[in-house]
Design an enzyme around this catalytic site. Structure first.
Site, mmCIF file in Angstrom:
data_model
loop_
_atom_site.group_PDB
_atom_site.id
_atom_site.type_symbol
_atom_site.label_atom_id
_atom_site.label_comp_id
_atom_site.label_asym_id
_atom_site.label_seq_id
_atom_site.Cartn_x
_atom_site.Cartn_y
_atom_site.Cartn_z
ATOM 1 N N SER A 89 0.954 -1.244 0.180
ATOM 2 C CA SER A 89 0.027 0.051 0.147
ATOM 3 C C SER A 89 1.070 1.305 -0.106
ATOM 4 O O SER A 89 2.118 1.209 0.061
ATOM 5 C CB SER A 89 -1.068 -0.146 1.240
ATOM 6 O OG SER A 89 -0.203 0.229 2.406
ATOM 7 N N SER A 91 0.705 3.761 2.196
ATOM 8 C CA SER A 91 0.988 4.494 3.523
ATOM 9 C C SER A 91 2.168 5.019 3.819
ATOM 10 O O SER A 91 2.327 5.675 4.806
ATOM 11 C CB SER A 91 0.329 3.555 4.557
ATOM 12 O OG SER A 91 1.080 2.285 4.825
ATOM 13 N N LYS A 146 5.498 0.579 9.437
ATOM 14 C CA LYS A 146 5.239 2.118 9.623
ATOM 15 C C LYS A 146 6.725 2.580 10.459
ATOM 16 O O LYS A 146 7.541 1.871 10.571
ATOM 17 C CB LYS A 146 4.246 2.205 10.969
ATOM 18 C CG LYS A 146 2.785 1.652 10.562
ATOM 19 C CD LYS A 146 2.078 2.511 9.346
ATOM 20 C CE LYS A 146 0.728 1.827 9.045
ATOM 21 N NZ LYS A 146 0.235 2.509 7.908
ATOM 22 N N SER A 249 -2.864 6.631 6.067
ATOM 23 C CA SER A 249 -2.152 5.579 6.792
ATOM 24 C C SER A 249 -3.096 5.421 8.230
ATOM 25 O O SER A 249 -3.311 6.164 8.905
ATOM 26 C CB SER A 249 -0.874 6.119 7.334
ATOM 27 O OG SER A 249 -0.216 5.237 8.289
#
Length: 301
Positions: A89, A91, A146, A249
């Site tokens: 993705s 994010s 992250k 996100s």
């Protein structure tokens, strides 16, 4: 899925290892005794190839035994050293793009057994600014990636101007995270005006994207301040993480903190990157890449 693959890999290593050991220390010596007896009966008049046919190694044993070293090396490398991951993705844009294949350093935050994930050896802890892969707390069978914003004991604030402020553990003043080099982003699309700037987080400088037309989704944030303030106080043994694509996100602002036990490793490099963009009239399936982005191969900030 990742845990299932780890379990299969461990079981395959165990099974092939047992067969390899049995053949090496039990079955092979018995075969050799038969060959030696046949050689003695023949009085040295039979060649080695003929003697070997007296007690041949079964084909399935030979195949399984030869697989054991390869599977064992893969299991050790993937479980304790590096594991490849694909970025699914956007994010973490602009740092990581869809189609990036990254290497995650598994030993960065401790060596763990590959199935139950019990920590075996302490090797280090995340630092502010690290990009980490972890088991998604609400659904641990899914891996997320992250950036670490808050360490245990920190207080994190994210205001309506989309600026970070962190009170380090034991501190009193909220230290704004410096933001420089603000400019329009090349990732902007019609109706989505993105701004890109450099954020200095600890010893790490990295680029961040924000959508200036989209307000913070504060009603969906899960604050945990006991004084009613809009901030997050990071509990002991847990971490506050955010994506670099701040308005696209799902991170600690929405679902909470990452326990230390959920950490998988530190993202350290891109080993290959595929482009998946295609024209509207393309007949190729979406999972087939349209090109290779060689310029993205290397370390990660």
């Amino acid at each position: 899925m990742a845990n299932l693959f780890s379990l299969i890999l461990v079981l395959a290593t165990l099974v092939t290892g047992i067969i390899w050991a049995l053949d090496r220390f039990v079955w092979a010596p018995k075969r050799q005794l038969k060959i030696d007896a046949a050689a003695a009966n023949a009085g040295g008049q039979v060649d080695e190839k003929t003697l070997a046919a007296v007690a041949p190694q079964p084909g399935w044993v030979e195949s399984t035994s030869s697989m054991f070293p390869v599977i064992a090396i893969i299991m050790v490398f993937r479980s304790f050293i590096y594991e490849p991951f694909q970025i699914p993705s956007g994010s973490m844009m602009p740092t990581l793009l869809v189609g990036d294949f990254i290497l995650v350093e598994k030993y960065a935050y401790g060596l763990r057994d590959p199935v139950f994930r019990h920590k075996l050896v302490e090797t280090g802890e995340p630092e502010r600014g690290d990009i980490v892969v972890f088991k998604f707390p609400p659904q641990p069978n899914i891996d997320y990636i992250k950036r670490v914003i808050g360490l245990p004991g920190d207080t994190v604030r994210y205001d309506n101007n989309k600026k970070l402020c962190v009170i380090p553990r034991g501190g009193r003043e909220c230290e704004p995270v410096p933001q420089t080099n603000e400019q329009p982003s090349l990732f902007s699309e019609p109706g989505q005006e993105l701004i890109q700037f450099t954020e200095d987080l600890g010893q790490v400088s990295h680029d961040v994207l924000v959508n200036i037309n989209q307000p913070n989704q504060t009603r969906r944030y899960r604050y945990n301040s006991f004084e009613g303030r809009k901030e997050w106080v990071v509990p002991a043994g847990q971490y506050f993480v955010m994506g670099d694509n701040r308005d696209n996100s799902a991170d600690s602002r929405y679902w909470g903190f990452v326990p230390e036990a959920n950490l998988v490793g530190k993202a350290v490099g891109i080993w290959i990157s595929f482009e998946f963009e295609r024209s509207a009239d393309s007949v190729l399936p979406s999972f087939i890449p349209t090109g290779v982005r060689l310029n993205r191969i290397g370390g990660i900030d």
